[in-house]
Design a protein around this motif. Structure first.
Motif, mmCIF file in Angstrom:
data_model
loop_
_atom_site.group_PDB
_atom_site.id
_atom_site.type_symbol
_atom_site.label_atom_id
_atom_site.label_comp_id
_atom_site.label_asym_id
_atom_site.label_seq_id
_atom_site.Cartn_x
_atom_site.Cartn_y
_atom_site.Cartn_z
ATOM 1 N N GLU A 107 41.233 53.553 56.311
ATOM 2 C CA GLU A 107 41.318 53.023 57.668
ATOM 3 C C GLU A 107 39.949 52.486 58.063
ATOM 4 O O GLU A 107 38.930 53.142 57.847
ATOM 5 N N GLY A 108 39.924 51.293 58.605
ATOM 6 C CA GLY A 108 38.673 50.717 59.072
ATOM 7 C C GLY A 108 37.800 50.140 57.974
ATOM 8 O O GLY A 108 36.671 49.734 58.241
ATOM 9 N N ALA A 109 38.308 50.088 56.737
ATOM 10 C CA ALA A 109 37.516 49.512 55.646
ATOM 11 C C ALA A 109 37.297 48.021 55.897
ATOM 12 O O ALA A 109 38.138 47.345 56.491
ATOM 13 N N THR A 110 36.177 47.521 55.434
ATOM 14 C CA THR A 110 35.843 46.107 55.526
ATOM 15 C C THR A 110 36.240 45.422 54.225
ATOM 16 O O THR A 110 35.901 45.916 53.146
ATOM 17 N N ALA A 111 36.930 44.312 54.320
ATOM 18 C CA ALA A 111 37.273 43.540 53.125
ATOM 19 C C ALA A 111 35.975 43.074 52.466
ATOM 20 O O ALA A 111 35.040 42.638 53.149
ATOM 21 N N LEU A 112 35.915 43.178 51.157
ATOM 22 C CA LEU A 112 34.694 42.850 50.421
ATOM 23 C C LEU A 112 34.157 41.470 50.790
ATOM 24 O O LEU A 112 32.956 41.305 51.011
ATOM 25 N N GLY A 113 35.015 40.478 50.878
ATOM 26 C CA GLY A 113 34.557 39.123 51.201
ATOM 27 C C GLY A 113 33.948 39.006 52.587
ATOM 28 O O GLY A 113 33.133 38.119 52.845
ATOM 29 N N SER A 114 34.323 39.902 53.487
ATOM 30 C CA SER A 114 33.794 39.878 54.860
ATOM 31 C C SER A 114 32.524 40.704 55.024
ATOM 32 O O SER A 114 31.862 40.621 56.056
ATOM 33 N N PHE A 115 32.201 41.512 54.028
ATOM 34 C CA PHE A 115 31.020 42.371 54.129
ATOM 35 C C PHE A 115 29.761 41.532 53.909
ATOM 36 O O PHE A 115 29.629 40.847 52.897
ATOM 37 N N LEU A 116 28.864 41.570 54.865
ATOM 38 C CA LEU A 116 27.633 40.786 54.778
ATOM 39 C C LEU A 116 26.416 41.703 54.770
ATOM 40 O O LEU A 116 25.920 42.106 55.821
ATOM 41 N N CYS A 144 29.931 53.224 55.319
ATOM 42 C CA CYS A 144 31.060 52.313 55.481
ATOM 43 C C CYS A 144 31.956 52.391 54.253
ATOM 44 O O CYS A 144 31.584 52.989 53.240
ATOM 45 N N CYS A 145 33.123 51.781 54.386
ATOM 46 C CA CYS A 145 34.042 51.625 53.258
ATOM 47 C C CYS A 145 34.270 50.138 53.046
ATOM 48 O O CYS A 145 34.449 49.386 54.006
ATOM 49 N N ILE A 146 34.271 49.765 51.790
ATOM 50 C CA ILE A 146 34.553 48.390 51.410
ATOM 51 C C ILE A 146 35.813 48.402 50.570
ATOM 52 O O ILE A 146 35.955 49.209 49.649
ATOM 53 N N GLU A 147 36.721 47.501 50.889
ATOM 54 C CA GLU A 147 37.985 47.418 50.160
ATOM 55 C C GLU A 147 38.082 46.071 49.459
ATOM 56 O O GLU A 147 37.738 45.038 50.032
ATOM 57 N N ILE A 148 38.535 46.104 48.221
ATOM 58 C CA ILE A 148 38.792 44.867 47.486
ATOM 59 C C ILE A 148 40.226 44.462 47.802
ATOM 60 O O ILE A 148 41.160 45.180 47.445
ATOM 61 N N PRO A 149 40.422 43.328 48.479
ATOM 62 C CA PRO A 149 41.794 42.907 48.790
ATOM 63 C C PRO A 149 42.596 42.698 47.501
ATOM 64 O O PRO A 149 42.081 42.178 46.515
ATOM 65 N N GLN A 150 43.848 43.147 47.532
ATOM 66 C CA GLN A 150 44.748 43.003 46.388
ATOM 67 C C GLN A 150 46.082 42.466 46.892
ATOM 68 O O GLN A 150 46.525 42.837 47.973
ATOM 69 N N TYR A 151 46.700 41.630 46.087
ATOM 70 C CA TYR A 151 47.889 40.923 46.557
ATOM 71 C C TYR A 151 49.127 41.147 45.689
ATOM 72 O O TYR A 151 50.163 40.549 45.939
ATOM 73 N N GLY A 152 49.030 42.001 44.691
ATOM 74 C CA GLY A 152 50.163 42.261 43.806
ATOM 75 C C GLY A 152 50.892 43.535 44.167
ATOM 76 O O GLY A 152 50.824 44.018 45.298
ATOM 77 N N THR A 153 51.547 44.114 43.187
ATOM 78 C CA THR A 153 52.341 45.315 43.417
ATOM 79 C C THR A 153 51.564 46.599 43.182
ATOM 80 O O THR A 153 51.962 47.665 43.630
ATOM 81 N N GLY A 164 32.744 45.941 38.709
ATOM 82 C CA GLY A 164 32.262 44.601 38.380
ATOM 83 C C GLY A 164 32.430 43.626 39.528
ATOM 84 O O GLY A 164 31.528 42.840 39.835
ATOM 85 N N ILE A 165 33.582 43.681 40.185
ATOM 86 C CA ILE A 165 33.838 42.785 41.324
ATOM 87 C C ILE A 165 32.843 43.067 42.444
ATOM 88 O O ILE A 165 32.232 42.155 43.007
ATOM 89 N N VAL A 166 32.662 44.333 42.771
ATOM 90 C CA VAL A 166 31.780 44.712 43.886
ATOM 91 C C VAL A 166 30.320 44.410 43.550
ATOM 92 O O VAL A 166 29.587 43.851 44.374
ATOM 93 N N ILE A 167 29.898 44.762 42.353
ATOM 94 C CA ILE A 167 28.503 44.520 41.959
ATOM 95 C C ILE A 167 28.199 43.029 41.977
ATOM 96 O O ILE A 167 27.161 42.602 42.487
ATOM 97 N N ARG A 168 29.089 42.213 41.449
ATOM 98 C CA ARG A 168 28.871 40.757 41.442
ATOM 99 C C ARG A 168 28.799 40.218 42.855
ATOM 100 O O ARG A 168 27.959 39.383 43.187
ATOM 101 N N ASP A 169 29.668 40.699 43.728
ATOM 102 C CA ASP A 169 29.663 40.244 45.116
ATOM 103 C C ASP A 169 28.351 40.609 45.808
ATOM 104 O O ASP A 169 27.741 39.778 46.484
ATOM 105 N N PHE A 170 27.907 41.843 45.631
ATOM 106 C CA PHE A 170 26.637 42.264 46.231
ATOM 107 C C PHE A 170 25.479 41.442 45.668
ATOM 108 O O PHE A 170 24.596 41.014 46.409
ATOM 109 N N ALA A 171 25.464 41.237 44.351
ATOM 110 C CA ALA A 171 24.379 40.461 43.737
ATOM 111 C C ALA A 171 24.343 39.054 44.319
ATOM 112 O O ALA A 171 23.276 38.529 44.646
#
Length: 182
Positions: A107-116, A144-153, A164-171
């Motif tokens: 609850e209240g997690a920030t989507a990774l793409g929105s985290f600045l 804080c909590c960061i969530e990687i948005p997912q669109y599948g099942t 890897g996704i989070v580290i690359r985004d932060f870098a």
């Protein structure tokens, strides 16, 4: 196009790596049971020159042949520490001035793409157990909590993939300069 030979990549030597500036980010593994995931996180940490990887709880530590299998030697170049309890790691990180973010669906997690992140701050990301995720008490201790948005099942990603996704985004947000399009 021609694939580059390994000698054309001009990679750092282990000594140059240890002496080079680092991305102000520490990856914290909270009870990660797969040594292959641990090794993969080390390899990603090397690729993006993270400050360190902190290993907590049941997470295996180097030296170990199963970690080495996927780390390919990154466990020897990337700094690491072990903590019996991830809460102790989070507490020490906060004392050292790090903003600590759990990678978790909450609850209240920030989507990774929105985290600045602030380019003048230092961060730690906590990645949890393959099935149980980050312990709730550790989530509670994080900033804080960061969530990687997912669109599948499926409801989760492999630990090493998520890291890897989070580290690359932060870098990208902290150190990789933007290319001038003009």
């Amino acid at each position: 196009m021609r694939k580059l030979k390994i000698t054309e990549l001009h990679r750092l030597t282990p000594t140059e790596f240890r002496e080079s500036p680092k991305t102000p980010l520490i990856a914290v593994l909270d009870n990660v049971r797969s040594m292959h995931n641990v090794g993969s996180v080390f390899r990603t940490a090397d690729a993006f020159r993270l400050e360190a990887v902190w290993l907590c709880g049941i997470t295996a530590t180097p030296p170990d042949p199963e970690i080495h299998k996927t780390a390919l030697g990154a466990e020897d170049t990337v700094s690491w520490r072990y903590f019996k309890d991830a809460l102790d790691a989070v507490s020490e990180l906060k004392q050292q001035g790090y903003a600590v973010c759990a990678v978790e669906q909450a609850e209240g997690a920030t989507a990774l793409g929105s985290f600045l992140p602030n380019r003048h701050s230092k961060y730690a990301v906590v990645i949890g157990h393959e099935v149980k995720g980050v312990q709730q008490e550790v989530v509670d201790a994080c900033d804080c909590c960061i969530e990687i948005p997912q669109y599948g099942t499926k409801h989760s990603l492999n630990v090493a993939v998520a890291a890897g996704i989070v580290i690359r985004d932060f870098a990208e947000k902290l150190i990789i300069p933007k290319k001038n399009n003009g």
